[in-house]
Design a protein around this motif. Structure first.
Motif, PDB file in Angstrom:
ATOM      1  N   THR A   3      -3.963 -18.245  32.208  1.00 37.55           N
ATOM      2  CA  THR A   3      -4.663 -17.279  31.365  1.00 37.55           C
ATOM      3  C   THR A   3      -5.349 -18.052  30.246  1.00 37.55           C
ATOM      4  O   THR A   3      -4.891 -19.143  29.850  1.00 37.55           O
ATOM      5  CB  THR A   3      -3.677 -16.260  30.751  1.00 37.55           C
ATOM      6  N   PRO A   4      -6.422 -17.545  29.642  1.00 35.70           N
ATOM      7  CA  PRO A   4      -7.089 -18.244  28.527  1.00 35.70           C
ATOM      8  C   PRO A   4      -6.241 -18.188  27.272  1.00 35.70           C
ATOM      9  O   PRO A   4      -5.578 -17.186  27.010  1.00 35.70           O
ATOM     10  CB  PRO A   4      -8.404 -17.481  28.372  1.00 35.70           C
ATOM     11  N   TYR A   5      -6.221 -19.260  26.563  1.00 37.55           N
ATOM     12  CA  TYR A   5      -5.438 -19.346  25.320  1.00 37.55           C
ATOM     13  C   TYR A   5      -6.379 -19.532  24.110  1.00 37.55           C
ATOM     14  O   TYR A   5      -7.390 -20.198  24.210  1.00 37.55           O
ATOM     15  CB  TYR A   5      -4.456 -20.532  25.392  1.00 37.55           C
ATOM     16  N   GLU A   6      -5.976 -18.979  22.862  1.00 38.07           N
ATOM     17  CA  GLU A   6      -6.721 -19.148  21.599  1.00 38.07           C
ATOM     18  C   GLU A   6      -5.738 -19.626  20.532  1.00 38.07           C
ATOM     19  O   GLU A   6      -4.703 -18.995  20.330  1.00 38.07           O
ATOM     20  CB  GLU A   6      -7.356 -17.827  21.177  1.00 38.07           C
TER      21      GLU A   6
END
Length: 510
Positions: A487-490
């Motif tokens: 999943t994309p991480y920030e």
């Protein structure tokens, strides 16, 4: 008086005694008649005197046959008394001399039709016709002669007896033992015959019958007194002869010379027992069957015969491989061309009385020749193939080779093909001659890790002989994809953060 012999003398004496009694019993009646007719009672009464009368039957003389005499003791021989008779046959069969009282028979008599005649005698004064004695009854008996032969009223006869019926022994232990036991009148009872004789059974031996066998005495006997027919031998064999015709004779006069005889026929049917085993007509049978025949296909027929009848012929069949192998399996001409099996026939209903006669079973050998058939190609291995190929293999790269052979002919050309129903995208190709499978398109293990295809093989010289096999192709993985976050991480960081510091879950620097 005629000489009649001892028995008639006794009868004569008895009748004289009866005559006295008869006179006494009838005296009162006579007195009444005398009074009515004016007879003086001063006269001393006298009685009848006559013989016990017999007349022999079947008299064939030309003159009337003398029977006997009736006589009143008041008769002084001067002809003043008139004798008369009445009753059965009086005046026709029997006549009387009025003066002498002599009785004669004028007809030929038959005791078998009538055994005696009852008549009445009367003595009267010839001049006045007055009765001088009471009317009295007497009997003329017809004396028997041997004029009737014995007759079998129920003949001809039909009887039956089981074959191998024993002599003396109630249970037949063996055929040999039975043959040794042939004592007279000790055989198995078959039936009884009876003859009747119309002659007088109370007089002499005219009606005394004895029996004998005229025809068939080698195999059967008859009890001379009872007429019971028995077996004379213990080896009566229905399979050799199933019936016998006997002639039985009955002779009267107890069988003495001069006796009359009659005969009858007796049919004796020999019934079956289970004394024969099954028998195959041949000790070996040969059949042929194609190797392509399915399991359960009839190969041939063998049948055992049994000389017995009915349920005694019932049998079961057993089959086994002579070498102990499996019987019911597909045939293969190329691996075994001849099979030998043993077929056995066994009686269902074995009689324990005859087990000593031998085994009630038989067997035969059946040789089955397997004939060659044009069979489709055989893949090696037959259960299918598993192949592997790298997913980065180039188009045209070799995946693997399938091999099929003609089982009927070495080096026969085989042609291969892929069933496109199982490979609609034409990912794979196959060399029609060599069976080599190659890539037709680029593979991607991540899209499909396995491919299952069907390969067909056909004989080049006979396109109807086709077979198929399954080929499973596994796609081997290669490192052709970089890692990716699931999943994309920030993330965020403070500007004054020091090297190596991390944020905790609360956002504070640690």
């Amino acid at each position: 008086w005629p000489v009649l012999g001892g028995p008639f003398l006794l009868l004569f004496l008895g009748v004289l005694h009866c005559g006295c009694e008869l006179s006494a019993r009838t005296s009162s009646t006579a007195d009444e008649k005398a009074n009515a007719e004016g007879i003086s009672h001063g006269r001393v009464r006298r009685g009848w005197v006559w013989n016990q009368f017999f007349v022999v039957e079947e008299y064939t003389g030309t003159e009337p046959l003398y029977v006997g005499k009736i006589h009143s003791d008041s008769d002084e021989g001067d002809g003043s008394i008139k004798y008369t008779i009445s009753g059965e046959g009086a005046g026709t069969i029997f006549i009387i001399d009025e003066i002498t009282g002599d009785i004669h028979a004028t007809e030929r008599l038959d005791r078998e039709e009538k055994t005696y005649y009852t008549l009445r005698a009367q003595a009267r004064d010839r001049l006045t016709d007055r009765p001088l004695e009471p009317e009295s009854e007497f009997v003329i008996k017809v004396q028997d002669i041997n004029d009737s032969e014995p007759k079998f009223l129920e003949g001809p006869y039909i009887g039956s007896v089981p074959e191998l019926s024993p002599i003396e022994h109630p249970v037949l232990a063996s055929r040999i033992e039975a043959k040794m036991k042939t004592t007279q009148n000790s055989g198995t009872s078959v039936m009884k015959v009876t003859a009747s004789d119309a002659d007088d059974p109370t007089y002499g031996s005219s009606a005394r019958v004895v029996y004998s066998v005229l025809d068939g005495e080698k195999f059967f006997t008859v009890d001379s007194q009872t007429g019971v027919i028995r077996t004379a031998v213990a080896d009566l064999d229905r399979e050799t002869q199933d019936r016998y015709e006997l002639v039985i004779k009955a002779t009267d006069m107890a069988g003495q010379m001069g006796g009359l005889s009659g005969s009858t026929t007796v049919t004796i049917v020999i019934t079956d027992v289970n004394d024969n085993p099954p028998r195959f007509p041949q000790k070996m049978y040969q059949f042929s069957v194609s190797e392509s025949a399915a399991v359960g296909t009839p190969v041939g027929r063998v049948m055992a015969t049994d000389a017995d009848m009915g349920e005694n012929t019932d049998m079961t069949y057993l089959i086994r491989d002579e070498e102990g192998g499996e019987l019911f399996r597909p045939l293969d001409y190329e691996s075994k061309r001849t099979h030998n099996v043993v077929v056995e026939a066994i009686n269902k209903h074995v009689d324990p009385r005859f087990v000593d006669l031998g085994s009630f079973r038989d067997q035969t050998i059946v040789r089955v020749s397997v004939s060659d058939a044009d069979e489709p190609p055989l893949f090696r291995p037959p259960e299918g193939a598993v192949m592997e190929v790298q997913e980065d293999a180039r188009v045209g790269a070799l995946v693997g080779i399938v091999t099929a052979v003609d089982p009927d002919m070495e080096n026969a050309p085989i042609r291969y093909a892929i069933d496109r129903v199982t490979d609609q995208e034409k990912i794979f190709n196959i060399d029609t001659v060599t069976g080599a499978i190659t890539l037709g398109k680029i593979l991607d293990r991540e899209t499909a890790g396995w491919h299952n295809i069907t390969v067909t093989a056909v004989e080049a010289d006979n396109l109807s002989q086709v077979s198929q096999t399954s080929v499973s192709i596994r796609i081997l993985d290669v490192n052709d994809n970089p890692p990716e976050l699931a999943t994309p991480y920030e993330a965020s960081i403070c500007e004054d953060a020091k090297p190596g510091q991390m944020k905790d879950k609360n956002g504070s620097m640690v």
